[in-house]
Motif scaffolding. Structure first.
Motif, PDB file in Angstrom:
ATOM      1  N   LYS A  14       0.964  -1.227   0.014  1.00 55.11           N
ATOM      2  CA  LYS A  14       0.218   0.056   0.024  1.00 55.11           C
ATOM      3  C   LYS A  14       1.003   1.296  -0.025  1.00 55.11           C
ATOM      4  O   LYS A  14       0.581   2.159  -0.779  1.00 55.11           O
ATOM      5  N   ASP A  15       1.898   1.384   0.699  1.00 55.57           N
ATOM      6  CA  ASP A  15       2.866   2.622   0.757  1.00 55.57           C
ATOM      7  C   ASP A  15       3.289   2.813  -0.392  1.00 55.57           C
ATOM      8  O   ASP A  15       4.106   4.053  -0.528  1.00 55.57           O
ATOM      9  N   GLY A  58      -5.549   5.851  -2.422  1.00 52.74           N
ATOM     10  CA  GLY A  58      -6.611   6.517  -2.794  1.00 52.74           C
ATOM     11  C   GLY A  58      -7.938   5.714  -2.673  1.00 52.74           C
ATOM     12  O   GLY A  58      -8.812   6.419  -2.217  1.00 52.74           O
ATOM     13  N   LEU A  59      -7.849   4.477  -2.896  1.00 46.23           N
ATOM     14  CA  LEU A  59      -9.123   3.722  -2.605  1.00 46.23           C
ATOM     15  C   LEU A  59      -9.553   3.686  -1.077  1.00 46.23           C
ATOM     16  O   LEU A  59     -10.520   4.038  -0.715  1.00 46.23           O
ATOM     17  N   ALA A  60      -8.281   3.476  -0.417  1.00 38.08           N
ATOM     18  CA  ALA A  60      -8.385   3.551   1.011  1.00 38.08           C
ATOM     19  C   ALA A  60      -8.915   4.805   1.644  1.00 38.08           C
ATOM     20  O   ALA A  60      -9.678   4.782   2.647  1.00 38.08           O
ATOM     21  N   GLU A  61      -8.381   6.073   1.004  1.00 35.05           N
ATOM     22  CA  GLU A  61      -8.819   7.383   1.594  1.00 35.05           C
ATOM     23  C   GLU A  61     -10.444   7.530   1.246  1.00 35.05           C
ATOM     24  O   GLU A  61     -11.280   7.726   1.792  1.00 35.05           O
ATOM     25  N   ALA A  62     -10.806   7.156  -0.044  1.00 38.54           N
ATOM     26  CA  ALA A  62     -12.154   7.211  -0.612  1.00 38.54           C
ATOM     27  C   ALA A  62     -13.282   6.593   0.460  1.00 38.54           C
ATOM     28  O   ALA A  62     -14.069   6.980   0.622  1.00 38.54           O
ATOM     29  N   SER A 106      -0.730  -7.331  -3.790  1.00 40.18           N
ATOM     30  CA  SER A 106      -1.352  -6.097  -4.362  1.00 40.18           C
ATOM     31  C   SER A 106      -2.800  -5.791  -4.111  1.00 40.18           C
ATOM     32  O   SER A 106      -3.359  -7.162  -3.580  1.00 40.18           O
ATOM     33  N   VAL A 107      -3.445  -4.764  -4.162  1.00 40.68           N
ATOM     34  CA  VAL A 107      -4.770  -4.571  -3.822  1.00 40.68           C
ATOM     35  C   VAL A 107      -5.436  -5.264  -5.083  1.00 40.68           C
ATOM     36  O   VAL A 107      -5.109  -5.216  -6.187  1.00 40.68           O
ATOM     37  N   ILE A 152     -13.992  -4.124   1.291  1.00 42.40           N
ATOM     38  CA  ILE A 152     -14.713  -5.344   1.491  1.00 42.40           C
ATOM     39  C   ILE A 152     -13.473  -6.478   2.417  1.00 42.40           C
ATOM     40  O   ILE A 152     -13.942  -7.555   2.719  1.00 42.40           O
ATOM     41  N   GLY A 153     -12.018  -5.844   2.220  1.00 41.24           N
ATOM     42  CA  GLY A 153     -11.099  -6.681   3.061  1.00 41.24           C
ATOM     43  C   GLY A 153      -9.996  -5.720   3.206  1.00 41.24           C
ATOM     44  O   GLY A 153      -9.964  -4.702   2.459  1.00 41.24           O
ATOM     45  N   GLY A 154      -9.066  -6.241   3.880  1.00 41.09           N
ATOM     46  CA  GLY A 154      -7.704  -5.588   4.114  1.00 41.09           C
ATOM     47  C   GLY A 154      -6.995  -5.062   2.872  1.00 41.09           C
ATOM     48  O   GLY A 154      -6.252  -4.153   2.681  1.00 41.09           O
TER      49      GLY A 154
END
Length: 237
Positions: free
Chosen positions: A64-65, A72-76, A111-112, A140-142
């Motif tokens: 993620k880093d 961006g997906l995590a922020e949204a 990866s995401v 929907i998951g980590g």
């Protein structure tokens, strides 16, 4: 101009990881960096009505880093806000159904994963898949997100300006320019946004630069074949 060998771009990046030296009878001195002209960068002006989370990029995959798509997906998702994406993902499974949902995951470990309407995934540059549109985002998951399409409109003002992949890969100075960019990004990862604006108009090459830089910063410092992968369709023996 035809680039002389499929291996040259990668070889140049490998050589750039070391301080090349020229031996003389008296001393060993560093070999000078290849000389290339400065990149011309057109500033990107964000429209007032663009979503706060707007990602126009090539995802390097992985943690993620290091991945602006995942960030961006995590922020949204956390802010329950919309996200505009125009993101290329290099995947080992580029098959996308004609209808229904598609799950896009980079072929880098850990990866995401992004599940999205298949109509919002462009396969023209396969195995680079393009996710494009404005979406609501649900975690929907980590490391997994589901996107619901709000619209499929492009926000062209957010696109980096510059040469496309073919122009980058076939330029007379492609070997020096691309490998130096990878090394310079490896040396200063904090300047990633500057490099994105310089190289983002050639998404495959920009992916290769990022992947090479990440690899150079890992233990062992091996450049890998990422630049060859990025330019493969344009290179001629």
């Amino acid at each position: 101009m035809r680039i002389r060998s499929l291996a040259l771009l990668t070889t140049a990046a490998v050589l750039a990881t070391m301080t090349a030296c020229v031996a003389t009878s008296e001393e060993t001195r560093p070999e000078p960096r290849p000389s290339v002209s400065e990149e011309e960068v057109t500033p990107i002006e964000t429209p007032d009505d663009a979503p706060e989370v707007s990602i126009v990029d090539s995802s390097p995959g992985g943690a993620k880093d290091a991945d602006p798509l995942w960030q961006g997906l995590a922020e949204a998702a956390a802010n329950k806000s919309e996200a505009y994406l125009k993101v290329y993902v290099h995947t080992g499974n580029p098959d996308v159904p004609d209808t229904g949902e598609a799950t896009v995951t980079a072929d880098t470990p850990d990866s995401v994963s992004v599940t999205v309407d298949a109509k919002n995934v462009d396969t023209e540059k396969s195995p680079f898949l393009l996710i494009q549109g404005t979406f609501t985002v649900e975690e929907i998951g980590g490391s997994a997100y589901t996107l619901t399409t709000e619209n499929s409109d492009e926000i062209a003002e957010l696109d980096p300006k510059g040469p496309d992949d073919e122009a980058r890969c076939t330029a007379d100075d492609a070997q020096d320019r691309i490998s130096l960019a990878a090394q310079d990004l490896a040396d200063d990862p904090d300047k990633r946004e500057d490099f994105r604006q310089q190289w983002g108009a050639s998404p495959q090459v920009w992916w290769g630069i990022q992947k090479t830089a990440i690899s150079l910063n890992q233990e062992g410092g091996v450049a890998g074949d990422f630049l060859t992968e990025a330019c493969g369709e344009y290179l001629q023996q």
